[in-house]
Design a protein around this motif. Structure first.
Motif, PDB file in Angstrom:
ATOM      1  N   PRO A  97      -6.601   9.699  -1.923  1.00  0.00           N
ATOM      2  CA  PRO A  97      -7.565   9.050  -2.975  1.00  0.00           C
ATOM      3  C   PRO A  97      -8.360   8.105  -1.858  1.00  0.00           C
ATOM      4  N   SER A  98      -9.607   8.018  -2.026  1.00  0.00           N
ATOM      5  CA  SER A  98     -10.421   7.311  -1.070  1.00  0.00           C
ATOM      6  C   SER A  98     -10.241   5.977  -0.902  1.00  0.00           C
TER       7      SER A  98
ATOM      8  N   ASN B  62       1.586   9.079  -5.799  1.00  0.00           N
ATOM      9  CA  ASN B  62       1.811  10.415  -5.489  1.00  0.00           C
ATOM     10  C   ASN B  62       2.750  11.011  -6.567  1.00  0.00           C
ATOM     11  N   ILE B  63       3.739  10.024  -7.050  1.00  0.00           N
ATOM     12  CA  ILE B  63       4.837  10.558  -8.105  1.00  0.00           C
ATOM     13  C   ILE B  63       4.103  10.806  -9.362  1.00  0.00           C
ATOM     14  N   ILE B  64       2.978  10.216  -9.844  1.00  0.00           N
ATOM     15  CA  ILE B  64       2.418  10.398 -11.196  1.00  0.00           C
ATOM     16  C   ILE B  64       0.918  11.309 -10.905  1.00  0.00           C
ATOM     17  N   SER B  65       0.550  11.551  -9.779  1.00  0.00           N
ATOM     18  CA  SER B  65      -0.550  12.287  -9.565  1.00  0.00           C
ATOM     19  C   SER B  65      -0.572  13.787 -10.079  1.00  0.00           C
ATOM     20  N   LYS B  66      -1.676  14.286 -10.278  1.00  0.00           N
ATOM     21  CA  LYS B  66      -1.975  15.657 -11.014  1.00  0.00           C
ATOM     22  C   LYS B  66      -1.351  16.515 -10.065  1.00  0.00           C
ATOM     23  N   GLU B  67      -1.503  16.403  -8.635  1.00  0.00           N
ATOM     24  CA  GLU B  67      -1.100  17.222  -7.803  1.00  0.00           C
ATOM     25  C   GLU B  67       0.434  17.578  -7.542  1.00  0.00           C
TER      26      GLU B  67
ATOM     27  N   ASN C 219       0.695  -1.073  -0.015  1.00  0.00           N
ATOM     28  CA  ASN C 219      -0.011   0.017   0.009  1.00  0.00           C
ATOM     29  C   ASN C 219       1.005   1.210   0.012  1.00  0.00           C
ATOM     30  N   GLU C 220       1.787   1.193   0.771  1.00  0.00           N
ATOM     31  CA  GLU C 220       2.796   2.260   0.969  1.00  0.00           C
ATOM     32  C   GLU C 220       3.433   2.672  -0.447  1.00  0.00           C
ATOM     33  N   LEU C 221       3.985   1.401  -1.065  1.00  0.00           N
ATOM     34  CA  LEU C 221       4.706   1.601  -2.503  1.00  0.00           C
ATOM     35  C   LEU C 221       3.782   2.296  -3.387  1.00  0.00           C
ATOM     36  N   GLU C 222       2.585   1.660  -3.257  1.00  0.00           N
ATOM     37  CA  GLU C 222       1.495   2.169  -4.363  1.00  0.00           C
ATOM     38  C   GLU C 222       1.077   3.738  -4.071  1.00  0.00           C
ATOM     39  N   ASN C 223       0.744   3.853  -2.736  1.00  0.00           N
ATOM     40  CA  ASN C 223       1.005   5.765  -2.739  1.00  0.00           C
ATOM     41  C   ASN C 223       1.863   6.335  -2.857  1.00  0.00           C
ATOM     42  N   LYS C 224       3.019   5.883  -2.902  1.00  0.00           N
ATOM     43  CA  LYS C 224       4.289   6.494  -3.046  1.00  0.00           C
ATOM     44  C   LYS C 224       4.186   6.698  -5.007  1.00  0.00           C
ATOM     45  N   PHE C 225       4.022   5.561  -5.475  1.00  0.00           N
ATOM     46  CA  PHE C 225       4.035   5.539  -6.887  1.00  0.00           C
ATOM     47  C   PHE C 225       3.147   6.451  -7.492  1.00  0.00           C
TER      48      PHE C 225
ATOM     49  N   ASP D 294     -12.430  18.503  -3.680  1.00  0.00           N
ATOM     50  CA  ASP D 294     -12.216  17.167  -4.396  1.00  0.00           C
ATOM     51  C   ASP D 294     -10.729  16.967  -4.865  1.00  0.00           C
ATOM     52  N   VAL D 295      -9.848  18.121  -4.653  1.00  0.00           N
ATOM     53  CA  VAL D 295      -8.491  18.080  -5.090  1.00  0.00           C
ATOM     54  C   VAL D 295      -7.711  18.323  -3.773  1.00  0.00           C
ATOM     55  N   ASP D 296      -6.394  18.060  -4.035  1.00  0.00           N
ATOM     56  CA  ASP D 296      -5.394  18.478  -2.769  1.00  0.00           C
ATOM     57  C   ASP D 296      -5.346  20.065  -3.024  1.00  0.00           C
TER      58      ASP D 296
END
Lengths: 87, 549
Positions: free
Chosen positions: B285-286, A36-41, A28-34, B513-515
């Motif tokens: 994300p939820s 986060n890297i590719i996220s729009k944010e 889960n942690e790795l998934e979250n990190k990945f 809905d966004v950060d």
């Protein structure tokens, strides 16, 4: 048979909880990190950082030092020359 | 002796009736105080959609015409299409739509207040059934009244019982199912199977989580067979499953055309939220929330008295269960996980609690909006709290008076906290939680404050016309305008988030809905200054910004 049934359920339950809290949580942690890297944010954050850097660069008298500018200039000229060559 | 017993029984019954009458009276007086939440319009439309569908199915011409008219009236440019999102339950929406027609209600506020009263009524009946569950198990009148007080005065549930037509309805139907399940454990009669199957099916049609009810029945059947007991007969199981699926099919019109695919698509319903969830200052994300999201929310938003009683009650039961587990014997029937019917009921509640906490916490299921999707867990939390009170009364008879005194003091405190939060009990945090934690969580996620804000702003600016209000958060504030009085309605003009510069005020319920740290779309323009932080118990419910001229 009853004891076997209960023990199977118990072992499966303990295994599931242990798996989820160890391997599962790591995945889960790795998934979250990945994610986060590719996220729009993150892309927005990179854009923001880039904007800030450009702004800082614009405010400086000299952004690239003399040696670097000569080196980059020579490199660009070399590329131009190579591109203009027909053969 | 007999007279004394009769007198005591009459007194108890009178007290219980008075207790419920007071609860009903208070509820009927305050149900209009609560705000309106963002999905109400959708659910009203859902009711008329299915009313039209069913009246068409049965060929009721007049009802077809009126329901179609009503359905077409419900408009909103951000309202999801019912045809696309038609997998929601009809258990509440359909009767509510019918009552709206039968009572000939005309104004939007009348429609929604009637729906709120209906939610309260179902919760009220649910509370009676919950009390009956406790009586069935603990048989001690004072213990059960205490359990009932804990149940009713759980602030988030108390608040939601006046508007939440999803989670509270599901919780209430889960209570009905457990009530008949207990009766079924006592006596496996035709009527008990019928009622249990019926309510289990109705519960499942509201939320798929209800499917765990027949699953536990199958589990008990298997354990019975392995233990060579004969509490549940094969015929009873077959009869139960047949009735369960039949009633589930009847009450879920979206299954009528294709049972299998409809059933499978309902598995994913409501468990999706494409936006981000603010949790302890970070946006997730939820489906990627930390495992402790659910437990954390339960702890911060449940009163301390509940948590302490539950903690000890759960510990005692778990200790007993471990003891029973290590003494299970293949040869002795009664050396099992439960020894009596009462223990079987405890086990049923325990397995429900453990299953759902593990499922919701560890399986990356989409969670959002605090723990509202799991509000039905409160049934089990209060059950184990009552379990501890019961044990205390049994083991420490000499100290019962001290316990009662402490309990009554904490009840007074709980009532005070409920009054403090009124009408925002749905956003309750217990008194130990610092504001730095509270304000780093999603608080007014259903937008209950929107209606109150619009009323306040129009009263504060009586001479201004029009009042342009933009929304600085993920919230369709414009859906609340139709609920205002005519004189206020014509003054208010709600603008979207992308039109903030033209507004006089900006409202934000702090849900995004966004950060928000990286996206600028909810940033407040420089020409606006904060006018108000509407707070209760140091929890920010909403913010208002005013344009500086």
């Amino acid at each position: 048979m009853k004891i076997f049934f209960y023990k199977t359920i118990f072992v499966a339950f303990v295994f599931f909880i242990t798996f989820k809290l160890t391997v599962g949580s790591l995945v889960n942690e790795l998934e979250n990190k990945f994610h986060n890297i590719i996220s729009k944010e993150n892309i927005e954050r990179l854009k923001d950082d880039l904007r800030k850097q450009i702004k800082t660069a614009n405010e400086k008298d000299r952004f690239i030092n003399k040696e670097d500018s000569e080196l980059i200039n020579a490199f660009i000229n070399k590329i131009k020359k190579d591109l203009n060559k027909k053969n | 002796m007999q007279n004394k017993f009769l007198y005591s029984k009459i007194t108890k019954n009178l007290f219980t009736i008075s207790f419920f009458s007071i609860f009903f009276f208070i509820g009927s007086q305050i149900y209009t105080d609560y705000g309106f939440y963002i999905d109400e319009k959708f659910h009203r439309a859902n009711g008329f959609y299915w009313l039209n569908y069913i009246s068409t199915f049965f060929g009721h011409e007049k009802l077809i015409e009126i329901s179609k008219l009503k359905f077409d009236e419900i408009q909103g440019f951000t309202l999801p299409s019912i045809q696309e999102w038609n997998l929601y339950s009809i258990i509440f929406d359909l009767p509510a739509a019918y009552f709206e027609l039968a009572l000939d209600l005309k104004t939007p506020r009348e429609f929604y207040e009637m729906r709120h009263f209906l939610v309260f009524l179902i919760f009220f009946i649910g509370s009676i059934c919950f009390y009956k569950i406790l009586i069935n198990r603990f048989k001690n009148y004072i213990v059960c009244i205490f359990g009932l007080i804990l149940f009713i005065l759980t602030p988030r549930l108390f608040g939601d019982s006046f508007w939440n037509n999803k989670d509270i309805i599901f919780l209430s139907f889960y209570v009905f199912s457990i009530f008949f399940y207990f009766k079924l454990i006592d006596k496996s009669s035709f009527l008990n199977i019928l009622f249990f199957s019926m309510f289990a099916a109705l519960t499942t049609s509201i939320r798929i989580a209800g499917i765990f009810l027949p699953v536990t029945y199958i589990f008990f059947f298997l354990v019975d067979k392995l233990s060579k007991r004969n509490d549940i007969k094969v015929n009873s199981l077959i009869f139960h499953l047949f009735l369960y699926f039949l009633i589930l099919f009847i009450c879920s019109p979206f299954l009528w055309s294709n049972f299998i695919s409809g059933f499978l698509s309902s598995l994913n319903l409501e468990m999706t939220w494409s936006g981000k969830v603010l949790f302890l200052g970070n946006y997730y994300p939820s489906d990627k929330l930390p495992y402790y999201y659910l437990l954390f929310w339960i702890v911060v938003s449940t009163p301390i008295a509940h948590l302490v009683l539950f903690g000890i009650g759960f510990f005692y039961y778990f200790k007993r269960l471990i003891f029973r587990y290590f003494n299970v014997s293949n040869n002795v029937i009664y050396n099992d996980l439960w020894r009596s019917k009462s223990e079987k009921k405890d086990f049923l509640i325990w397995i429900n609690l453990i299953f759902f906490v593990c499922l919701l916490s560890l399986m990356n299921i989409n969670l959002y909006n605090s723990w509202r999707l799991a509000y039905f867990l409160n049934i089990f939390i209060i059950y184990f709290s009552t379990y501890f009170i019961y044990l205390f009364f049994l083991k420490f008879k000499k100290k019962v008076k001290i316990f009662i005194s402490i309990f009554l003091i904490s009840t007074v405190f709980l009532i005070y906290r409920n009054i403090l939060y009124h009408p925002y009990q749905s956003l309750y945090f217990n008194f130990l939680i610092p504001s730095s934690v509270k304000n780093n969580l999603d608080v007014d996620y259903t937008g209950l404050s929107g209606y109150h804000f619009l009323n306040n702003i129009s009263e504060m600016n009586k001479n201004e016309y029009p009042i342009n209000i933009a929304v600085g958060s993920w919230y369709p504030l414009w859906r609340m305008v139709e609920l205002l009085d005519e004189n206020k309605k014509i003054k208010i003009k709600v603008l979207g988030n992308d039109n903030k510069e033209s507004a006089d005020f900006i409202y934000s319920n702090r849900i995004y809905d966004v950060d928000k740290r990286f996206y600028k779309k909810y940033d407040i323009p420089k020409e606006f200054k904060k006018l108000e932080d509407f707070k209760i118990d140091n929890t920010i419910i909403y913010e208002v910004y005013k344009k500086v001229k």
